[in-house]
Scaffold this active site. Structure first.
Site, PDB file in Angstrom:
ATOM      1  N   GLU A   1       6.095   4.745   6.910  1.00 51.79           N
ATOM      2  CA  GLU A   1       6.289   3.990   8.137  1.00 51.79           C
ATOM      3  C   GLU A   1       6.003   2.534   7.935  1.00 51.79           C
ATOM      4  O   GLU A   1       4.782   2.049   8.081  1.00 51.79           O
ATOM      5  CB  GLU A   1       5.864   4.477   9.516  1.00 51.79           C
ATOM      6  CG  GLU A   1       6.129   5.956   9.881  1.00 51.79           C
ATOM      7  CD  GLU A   1       7.514   5.821  10.410  1.00 51.79           C
ATOM      8  OE1 GLU A   1       8.099   4.905  10.648  1.00 51.79           O
ATOM      9  OE2 GLU A   1       8.280   7.044  10.493  1.00 51.79           O
TER      10      GLU A   1
ATOM     11  N   VAL B   1       0.760  -1.329   0.014  1.00 53.87           N
ATOM     12  CA  VAL B   1       0.178  -0.030  -0.097  1.00 53.87           C
ATOM     13  C   VAL B   1       0.882   1.271  -0.016  1.00 53.87           C
ATOM     14  O   VAL B   1       0.459   2.222  -0.615  1.00 53.87           O
ATOM     15  CB  VAL B   1      -1.028   0.154   1.219  1.00 53.87           C
ATOM     16  CG1 VAL B   1      -1.940   1.175   1.287  1.00 53.87           C
ATOM     17  CG2 VAL B   1      -2.019  -1.178   1.313  1.00 53.87           C
TER      18      VAL B   1
HETATM   19  N1  LIG Z   1       6.937   1.377  10.948  1.00 53.80           N
HETATM   20  C1  LIG Z   1       5.659   1.449  11.672  1.00 53.80           C
HETATM   21  O1  LIG Z   1       5.829   2.414  12.479  1.00 53.80           O
HETATM   22  C2  LIG Z   1       4.552   0.443  11.576  1.00 53.80           C
HETATM   23  C3  LIG Z   1       3.531   0.583  12.501  1.00 53.80           C
HETATM   24  C4  LIG Z   1       2.481  -0.506  12.368  1.00 53.80           C
HETATM   25  C5  LIG Z   1       2.660  -1.205  11.612  1.00 53.80           C
HETATM   26  N2  LIG Z   1       3.560  -1.155  10.543  1.00 53.80           N
HETATM   27  C6  LIG Z   1       3.393  -2.157   9.474  1.00 53.80           C
HETATM   28  O2  LIG Z   1       2.391  -2.393   8.846  1.00 53.80           O
HETATM   29  C7  LIG Z   1       1.934  -3.698   8.241  1.00 53.80           C
HETATM   30  C8  LIG Z   1       0.573  -3.943   8.960  1.00 53.80           C
HETATM   31  O3  LIG Z   1      -0.363  -2.937   8.854  1.00 53.80           O
HETATM   32  P1  LIG Z   1      -1.379  -3.411   7.520  1.00 53.80           P
HETATM   33  O4  LIG Z   1      -0.656  -2.819   6.371  1.00 53.80           O
HETATM   34  O5  LIG Z   1      -2.061  -4.674   7.530  1.00 53.80           O
HETATM   35  O6  LIG Z   1      -2.595  -2.254   7.990  1.00 53.80           O
HETATM   36  P2  LIG Z   1      -3.822  -1.674   7.576  1.00 53.80           P
HETATM   37  O7  LIG Z   1      -4.501  -3.029   6.898  1.00 53.80           O
HETATM   38  O8  LIG Z   1      -4.525  -1.393   8.761  1.00 53.80           O
HETATM   39  O9  LIG Z   1      -3.417  -0.691   6.322  1.00 53.80           O
HETATM   40  C9  LIG Z   1      -2.797   0.530   6.694  1.00 53.80           C
HETATM   41  C10 LIG Z   1      -3.769   1.622   6.110  1.00 53.80           C
HETATM   42  O10 LIG Z   1      -3.564   1.515   4.707  1.00 53.80           O
HETATM   43  C11 LIG Z   1      -5.259   1.798   4.226  1.00 53.80           C
HETATM   44  N3  LIG Z   1      -5.124   0.790   2.944  1.00 53.80           N
HETATM   45  C12 LIG Z   1      -5.095  -0.345   2.876  1.00 53.80           C
HETATM   46  N4  LIG Z   1      -5.101  -0.909   1.531  1.00 53.80           N
HETATM   47  C13 LIG Z   1      -5.180   0.324   1.000  1.00 53.80           C
HETATM   48  C14 LIG Z   1      -5.283   0.716  -0.452  1.00 53.80           C
HETATM   49  N5  LIG Z   1      -5.376  -0.477  -1.404  1.00 53.80           N
HETATM   50  N6  LIG Z   1      -5.308   2.052  -0.927  1.00 53.80           N
HETATM   51  C15 LIG Z   1      -5.243   2.734   0.043  1.00 53.80           C
HETATM   52  N7  LIG Z   1      -5.213   2.505   1.353  1.00 53.80           N
HETATM   53  C16 LIG Z   1      -5.228   1.218   1.762  1.00 53.80           C
HETATM   54  C17 LIG Z   1      -5.761   0.989   5.370  1.00 53.80           C
HETATM   55  O11 LIG Z   1      -7.084   1.610   5.115  1.00 53.80           O
HETATM   56  C18 LIG Z   1      -5.130   1.543   6.782  1.00 53.80           C
HETATM   57  O12 LIG Z   1      -5.547   2.754   6.860  1.00 53.80           O
HETATM   58  C19 LIG Z   1       3.042  -4.426   8.821  1.00 53.80           C
HETATM   59  O13 LIG Z   1       3.909  -4.607   7.486  1.00 53.80           O
HETATM   60  C20 LIG Z   1       3.946  -3.682  10.068  1.00 53.80           C
HETATM   61  O14 LIG Z   1       5.238  -4.024   9.925  1.00 53.80           O
HETATM   62  C21 LIG Z   1       4.605  -0.390  10.439  1.00 53.80           C
END
Ligand SMILES: NC(=O)c1ccc[n+]([C@@H]2O[C@H](COP(=O)([O-])OP(=O)(O)OC[C@H]3O[C@@H](n4cnc5c(N)ncnc54)[C@H](O)[C@@H]3O)[C@@H](O)[C@H]2O)c1
Ligand SMILES: CCCCCCCCCC=O
EC number: 1.2.1.3
Length: 927
Positions: free
Chosen positions: A199, A181
């Site tokens: 992030e 994403v």
């Molecule tokens: N570096 C950091 O601080 C940090 C913190 C937390 C999580 N993470 C990483 O995030 C990942 C897990 O989170 P996730 O990605 O499953 O969370 P998630 O599914 O909540 O997605 C993150 C955000 O992206 C949006 N999103 C999802 N698909 C999208 C699309 N196609 N288009 C636009 N927006 C979209 C979601 O609505 C959400 O708000 C892991 O890789 C983790 O390591 C990183």
């Protein structure tokens, strides 16, 4: 914007528009406003603490303390930090000046970007959404948050809403989530050239060095990995360690999993759940092809996966192909730090790197030779809580950072500001045409000399500038120009060489002879000045000429360590350094008396062969380290040794008692059968079942054969005694047949009624009729269960001939009753004296038609032999089912014709009901 336009916008457009409009009013710029908003946010977090924790309990089964501990307390700290330091962060930041800009104002002014979009993830939804928001507010931005007031509208929703949001124009997008994403976000941002912070995540390695306290290392790793059920962006993704450490690492991790989450984590409030079944299935699939050393329990309906450790995992295993983000911890073995570094560098740059080692040099080396978003030595996750450190990824794990001032800077534009005066135009002549070699020489001097003069230097430089301006105006001829400049400069260039760090002003431009201007030099040297270290705290002031002498004793001056250890430090730090830190300081070991340099002494400590130490096995013995090895291996009563038989490890002093009970201890068969490989735990089974010489009973012992012989002779006995065994078995069969008959009778007795009424259902009536008609099989007479006329009364039985009997044969249903020998016959009046009624029940629905049962009643004649007291034993032939005239009961051969039976619902669902009623009117019991 007019009302109509606003109303026609999507929800997302409206949110962004509202935020932009609010930003453009300029009110988010004032520091007071930002501080008020930050304090409001703080109040909100504090007031809603309970609801926040409850929400996360529902989503991730997070315990009540987990959310404050790992999310909201950190946010409170970030807000307090921003409130305390905002004035300083937002203030202009002066930067060093060059000779070109010495009289100008040169500084950086942080300014708000505009509207920032914050997109958060679900795993720490508050930390990763409100964290960036704090930076955005502190930096004076408006913000749109995806997961309210005007300036910071919250847009909730999933992919569609986020994509709609991304079509809008923002001044910064701060995204937290996965890399796939992340690319979509960057693509959308590129359209408006919007700067983006990503992030992301990644596979954060955890190297455990052989030189470290394994118990502590594994406790910290177990905490960092299984917190939030492994759904932490910076959780250690996998462990790298040497093969010889793997078993101990697994044992220690296992111990800590049990300490943290009990034997049964499903019941532990501190152990969370996987966010949804999609991730549950993804994680379960990652296990494919790997060996589970600990855990693996799971329950899809509860989204539960227990803390799981995988051993001997290969780099090409499924679990090593993506970020795990769940409670699975693979261990991969490497030959040491070199291979670990190579392994890490062959993969994408991770978000975090964890190194566990007691060797500081190794830690520094691993940091120098790898790259990652952040790195922590000897702990996990904790860098996230240090506000002074930037938190963010590099390469595939992200870009940009936040926390504390880093969040402020990231969401500010750091604007470079240069404010010049419209004076001193002569100084600028060197850049104006016509360009000449002399002007170029001056330009080289002014541009390439980077100086930090301190207050004294600044003053001198000003003097130089004045002189230079005068000279350049008055002496355009280059020779005169050089001379005048040189004379002016030589007065202080000598003095400038004295400090090691502050001034380095050599002027290599001219080779001509330099003439000192003694008068100017004296004037300059007599000027009252402060110490060049006044900003660091030195209070010394005196004439310029005394400065050099002062600097040779100034506590704030930088000096080199006299031991030539290459460290430079403030003079006042020197004693401490020389006593405790200097690598080249001389020290004597108290134990062996040898002399060491500081560095060697540190290495020597803890290994000195003459130091008196306690035995590490805690046996209580104390000795010089030199003999400790020998003691541990061959003398210590608490040394560990493997049992020769079961291979488990035992303390030396418990090994002997263990071996006396060890289940694997080799034993001899008491029958001396010579079978090899018998152990204490298999002996009993061997003697009972396996031993060829053991005496065994004949397999037909249950049937009554008493023969006993060695196991090897059983076959012969079976052959020889076939007849005996057959007759024993036939006796068994007969006994069992009789028992069966008795049991059947007892069951019937128990299930029969005792109130003088029998309701008897004959099922499969048409088949039964057909069978007796064709005389193919089945009995002619069917018998009801026995029943009693009353409690302790006559024992009776009804029988029926579906195809009739006697005069009714072939055309009627015949019904009879007979008196059976009963338990209470001795107490009863004989012959049987009561009125008997038979009914064939009409099974028509009473709601539709009145049932018309067929009923016949008679009073037994005292002379009829059927109603005399029956002889015990007369029952046998009847039970067998064959017709015995003498045993036929009394009744009706033509009870009802087959034709009549068809007219109403006497037969329904292929069944008939025959009811018999005994009309008991008086008490019979002889008292
Ligand atoms: N570096 C950091 O601080 C940090 C913190 C937390 C999580 N993470 C990483 O995030 C990942 C897990 O989170 P996730 O990605 O499953 O969370 P998630 O599914 O909540 O997605 C993150 C955000 O992206 C949006 N999103 C999802 N698909 C999208 C699309 N196609 N288009 C636009 N927006 C979209 C979601 O609505 C959400 O708000 C892991 O890789 C983790 O390591 C990183
Ligand atoms: C004190 C340790 C805090 C741990 C919280 C880590 C949150 C990381 C966000 C990414 O998932």
């Amino acid at each position: 914007m007019n009302d109509f336009l606003f109303r026609s916008m999507s929800r997302e457009q409206k949110a962004v528009e509202r935020a932009r409009k609010a930003f453009l009013t300029g009110r988010s710029q004032s520091l007071e406003y930002r501080i008020t908003q930050l304090k409001n946010l703080l109040r909100f977090i504090r007031e809603r603490q309970k609801e926040i924790a409850e929400g996360l309990k529902k989503d991730l089964r997070r315990s009540e303390c987990g959310t404050p501990l790992y999310e909201t307390l950190g946010l409170e700290n970030e807000i307090n930090l921003a409130v305390r330091n905002l004035k300083e962060w937002a203030a202009p930041r002066p930067v060093s000046k060059s000779m070109m800009t010495i009289s100008d104002q040169v500084y950086i002014q942080p300014e708000p970007l505009g509207v920032v979009l914050v997109i958060g993830a679900w795993n720490y939804p508050w930390a990763v959404t409100i964290g960036p928001l704090i930076g955005a507010i502190a930096a004076g931005n408006a913000a749109v948050i995806k997961p309210s007031e005007e300036l910071y509208p919250v847009v909730t929703g999933g992919v569609t809403e986020t994509q709609e949001l991304l079509k809008q124009r923002f001044d910064h997008i701060f995204y937290t989530g996965n890399g796939t994403v992340g690319k979509i976000i960057m693509e959308a941002a590129a359209k408006h050239l919007t700067p983006t912070t990503l992030e992301l995540g990644g596979k954060s390695p955890c190297y455990i060095d052989s030189n470290c306290d394994l118990a502590i290392a594994c406790r910290r790793v177990a905490w960092g990995k299984f917190l939030n059920c492994g759904q932490t962006c910076i959780a250690p993704d996998y462990i790298l360690c040497e093969p010889s450490m793997q078993d101990r690492v697994i044992e220690e991790l296992k111990k800590n999993i049990k300490d943290f989450y009990t034997e049964d984590p499903t019941k532990c409030l501190d152990y969370g759940r996987i966010i949804n079944q999609r991730h549950f299935k993804r994680l379960m699939a990652l296990l494919e092809g790997s060996t589970i050393a600990v855990g693996g329990e799971n329950n899809e309906s509860d989204c539960y996966i227990g803390p799981t450790i995988l051993r001997d995992v290969k780099p090409d295993a499924k679990v090593m192909q993506e970020e795990i983000f769940g409670p699975l911890l693979p261990i991969l073995t490497v030959s040491g730090a070199d291979e670990a570094i190579k392994f890490i560098n062959q993969r994408e740059k991770p978000l975090a790197l964890y190194i566990f080692s007691s060797d500081d040099k190794l830690i520094k080396r691993m940091i120098a030779e790898t790259s990652s978003g952040g790195v922590v030595a000897n702990d996990c996750l904790m860098h996230f809580s240090v506000s002074s450190l930037p938190f963010g990824g590099v390469g595939n794990s992200g870009m940009g950072c936040y926390h504390g001032k880093h969040g402020f800077d990231n969401l500010s534009h750091l604007r470079g500001c240069l404010i010049k005066k419209l004076k001193m135009e002569n100084v600028n002549k060197m850049r104006y045409p016509p360009h000449t070699v002399d002007k170029l020489g001056w330009a080289r001097f002014f541009i390439l000399k980077h100086v930090d003069f301190g207050s004294l230097g600044r003053m001198m430089l000003l003097a130089l500038m004045v002189i230079f301006a005068a000279v350049i105006v008055q002496a355009p001829n280059s020779m005169e120009f050089n001379m005048a400049l040189s004379n002016a400069l030589c007065a202080f260039t000598a003095d400038m060489a004295y400090t090691e760090s502050k001034v380095n002003l050599n002027i290599p431009l001219w080779n001509e002879e330099i003439f000192p201007d003694m008068e100017l030099e004296q004037q300059i040297l007599s000027l009252p000045i402060r110490c060049i270290h006044s900003e660091e705290g030195c209070r010394w002031t005196a004439q310029n000429k005394l400065l050099q002498a002062h600097l040779s004793v100034c506590e704030f001056n930088v000096v080199s360590c006299p031991n030539r250890c290459s460290v430079k430090l403030l003079r006042r730090e020197l004693p401490e350094h020389m006593q405790h830190d200097c690598a080249k300081r001389k020290l004597h070991c108290d134990h062996c008396g040898d002399e060491f340099t500081g560095e060697a002494y540190e290495n020597h400590q803890g290994v000195c062969p003459e130091e008196s130490v306690y035995c590490e096995n805690k046996c209580g013995a104390r000795m010089v380290r030199r003999v400790l090895g020998q003691h541990s291996v061959s003398e210590c009563p608490k040394r560990k040794l493997p049992c020769r038989y079961c291979k488990k490890e035992f303390l030396y002093d418990t090994l002997q008692p263990h071996q006396q009970q060890c289940p694997r201890f080799p034993m001899q068969c008491p029958n001396r059968c010579g079978t090899p490989g018998i152990t204490r735990e298999t002996l009993m089974a061997h003697v009972k079942e396996g031993c060829s010489t053991a005496m065994v009973l004949c397999p037909f012992r249950e049937a009554g054969c008493k023969h006993k012989c060695p196991k090897t002779a059983v076959g012969r006995h079976l052959e020889e005694a076939t007849h005996t065994h057959l007759s024993l078995l036939s006796g068994v069969v007969n006994r069992q047949r009789l028992e069966l008959r008795e049991l059947r009778r007892a069951v019937e007795e128990l299930s029969g009624s005792r109130d003088g009424t029998l309701l008897w259902k004959l099922t499969d009536f048409s088949q039964r009729l057909q069978e007796v008609k064709s005389r193919t099989s089945g009995s002619l007479e069917l018998f009801s269960p026995a029943f009693y006329s009353h409690n302790y009364g006559y024992r009776l039985q009804v029988s029926a001939f579906p195809n009739g009997n006697g005069s009714g044969e072939g055309s009627h249903l015949s019904v009879y009753i007979r008196v059976l020998p009963g338990e209470y016959d001795g107490l009863l009046e004989w012959p049987f004296p009561y009125r008997v009624s038979f009914s064939l029940l009409d099974q028509s629905d009473p709601a539709l038609t009145k049932p018309q049962h067929i009923t016949e009643t008679f009073i037994p004649d005292p002379t009829w032999k059927n109603f005399q007291r029956p002889r015990p034993g007369a029952l046998g032939s009847v039970r067998g089912g064959c017709l015995d005239e003498s045993m036929l009961g009394f009744g009706y051969p033509k009870f009802i014709s087959h034709e009549e039976m068809k007219k109403r619902n006497y037969i329904r669902d292929n069944a008939i009901f025959i009811k018999a009623t005994i009309d008991v009117v008086q008490k019979i019991l002889n008292s």
